[in-house]
Scaffold this active site. Structure first.
Site, mmCIF file in Angstrom:
data_model
loop_
_atom_site.group_PDB
_atom_site.id
_atom_site.type_symbol
_atom_site.label_atom_id
_atom_site.label_comp_id
_atom_site.label_asym_id
_atom_site.label_seq_id
_atom_site.Cartn_x
_atom_site.Cartn_y
_atom_site.Cartn_z
ATOM 1 N N HIS A 119 0.848 -1.201 0.000
ATOM 2 C CA HIS A 119 0.000 0.000 0.000
ATOM 3 C C HIS A 119 0.886 1.255 0.000
ATOM 4 O O HIS A 119 0.618 2.210 -0.717
ATOM 5 C CB HIS A 119 -0.876 0.052 1.259
ATOM 6 N N LYS A 160 -18.001 -6.564 7.777
ATOM 7 C CA LYS A 160 -16.758 -7.337 7.880
ATOM 8 C C LYS A 160 -16.300 -7.385 9.334
ATOM 9 O O LYS A 160 -16.687 -6.554 10.147
ATOM 10 C CB LYS A 160 -15.670 -6.693 7.027
ATOM 11 N N ARG A 215 -1.861 -5.746 -8.616
ATOM 12 C CA ARG A 215 -0.619 -6.477 -8.370
ATOM 13 C C ARG A 215 -0.358 -7.510 -9.449
ATOM 14 O O ARG A 215 0.767 -7.727 -9.876
ATOM 15 C CB ARG A 215 -0.688 -7.199 -7.018
ATOM 16 N N SER A 234 -2.795 -7.851 2.887
ATOM 17 C CA SER A 234 -3.058 -7.727 4.330
ATOM 18 C C SER A 234 -3.484 -9.082 4.883
ATOM 19 O O SER A 234 -3.110 -9.451 5.999
ATOM 20 C CB SER A 234 -4.169 -6.706 4.588
HETATM 21 O O1 PNS Z 1 -8.912 -2.976 0.206
HETATM 22 P P1 PNS Z 1 -10.141 -3.511 -0.465
HETATM 23 O O2 PNS Z 1 -10.948 -4.346 0.530
HETATM 24 O O3 PNS Z 1 -9.832 -4.251 -1.741
HETATM 25 O O4 PNS Z 1 -11.043 -2.243 -0.858
HETATM 26 C C1 PNS Z 1 -12.312 -2.408 -1.457
HETATM 27 C C2 PNS Z 1 -13.067 -1.069 -1.513
HETATM 28 C C3 PNS Z 1 -13.129 -0.422 -0.148
HETATM 29 C C4 PNS Z 1 -12.372 -0.128 -2.466
HETATM 30 C C5 PNS Z 1 -14.507 -1.371 -2.056
HETATM 31 O O5 PNS Z 1 -15.074 -2.411 -1.328
HETATM 32 C C6 PNS Z 1 -15.440 -0.160 -1.967
HETATM 33 O O6 PNS Z 1 -15.277 0.795 -2.684
HETATM 34 N N1 PNS Z 1 -16.424 -0.238 -1.058
HETATM 35 C C7 PNS Z 1 -17.362 0.847 -0.814
HETATM 36 C C8 PNS Z 1 -18.770 0.465 -1.269
HETATM 37 C C9 PNS Z 1 -18.940 0.704 -2.751
HETATM 38 O O7 PNS Z 1 -18.778 1.805 -3.262
HETATM 39 N N2 PNS Z 1 -19.270 -0.375 -3.467
HETATM 40 C C10 PNS Z 1 -19.478 -0.378 -4.895
HETATM 41 C C11 PNS Z 1 -18.194 -0.621 -5.618
HETATM 42 S S1 PNS Z 1 -18.551 -0.928 -7.287
#
Ligand code: PNS
Length: 160
Positions: free
Chosen positions: A19, A43, A92, A130
């Protein structure tokens, strides 16, 4: 003059060197970079969101144009509220691509004015996540070089 604010969203449970590599790259390209930590009540994270933010603030201190915040709900709503023009995500490996593409296109449908930009972290971190870091610590494995030392300390404290 136009100033570009990019949002780098994620769970960051906890922040890894992968990150940080992306944050460093993003901070060079964009005028301001906002690391946005998702508060996902469904979560079951290892670190509460306040602790994830605290660690991120500490390790991003070297970059004056990087800020850290918490968000919940739809990312595009939050991005619009903050007047961000860009969502930054890291890819990645090819395995990340499908999910990231889906998310980027859905976000574009919801908010066409915000562009998703993908960057690749250093190949040294291409296998790092993570989730794997937490597993390593849980099973007593070494995580040096994978997470900042303050994160390692907090991980070890959690697990013991
Ligand atoms: O680190 P991660 O868990 O891969 O991050 C995922 C994240 C937080 C970017 C994604 O889950 C997100 O944007 N969640 C917010 C809810 C949302 O907007 N969902 C629609 C996405 S298309």
């Amino acid at each position: 003059m136009k100033s570009i604010l990019a949002i780098y969203p994620g769970s960051f449970d906890p922040v890894t060197n992968g990150h940080l590599d992306l944050i460093e790259r993003g901070a060079k390209i964009f005028d301001r970079l906002l690391v946005a930590v998702l508060q996902n009540l469904e979560k079951d994270p290892l670190f509460p969101v306040a602790e994830r933010v605290e660690m991120l603030r500490e390790v991003t201190r070297p970059w004056p144009n990087v800020d850290v915040a918490i968000f919940d709900g739809l990312l595009v709503h939050y991005a619009r509220q903050r007047n961000a023009q860009v969502i930054l995500r890291g890819i990645r490996a090819i395995s990340d691509y499908e999910y990231e593409l889906q998310m980027a296109l859905m976000n574009r449908k919801l908010e066409p004015g915000i562009e998703t930009v993908f960057m690749m972290p250093s190949e040294a971190y291409s296998y790092l996540s993570s989730r794997l870091v937490k597993e390593l610590v849980h099973l007593g494995g070494p995580v040096d070089g994978l997470v900042p030392s303050i994160v390692e300390k907090r991980l070890r404290a959690k697990v013991i």
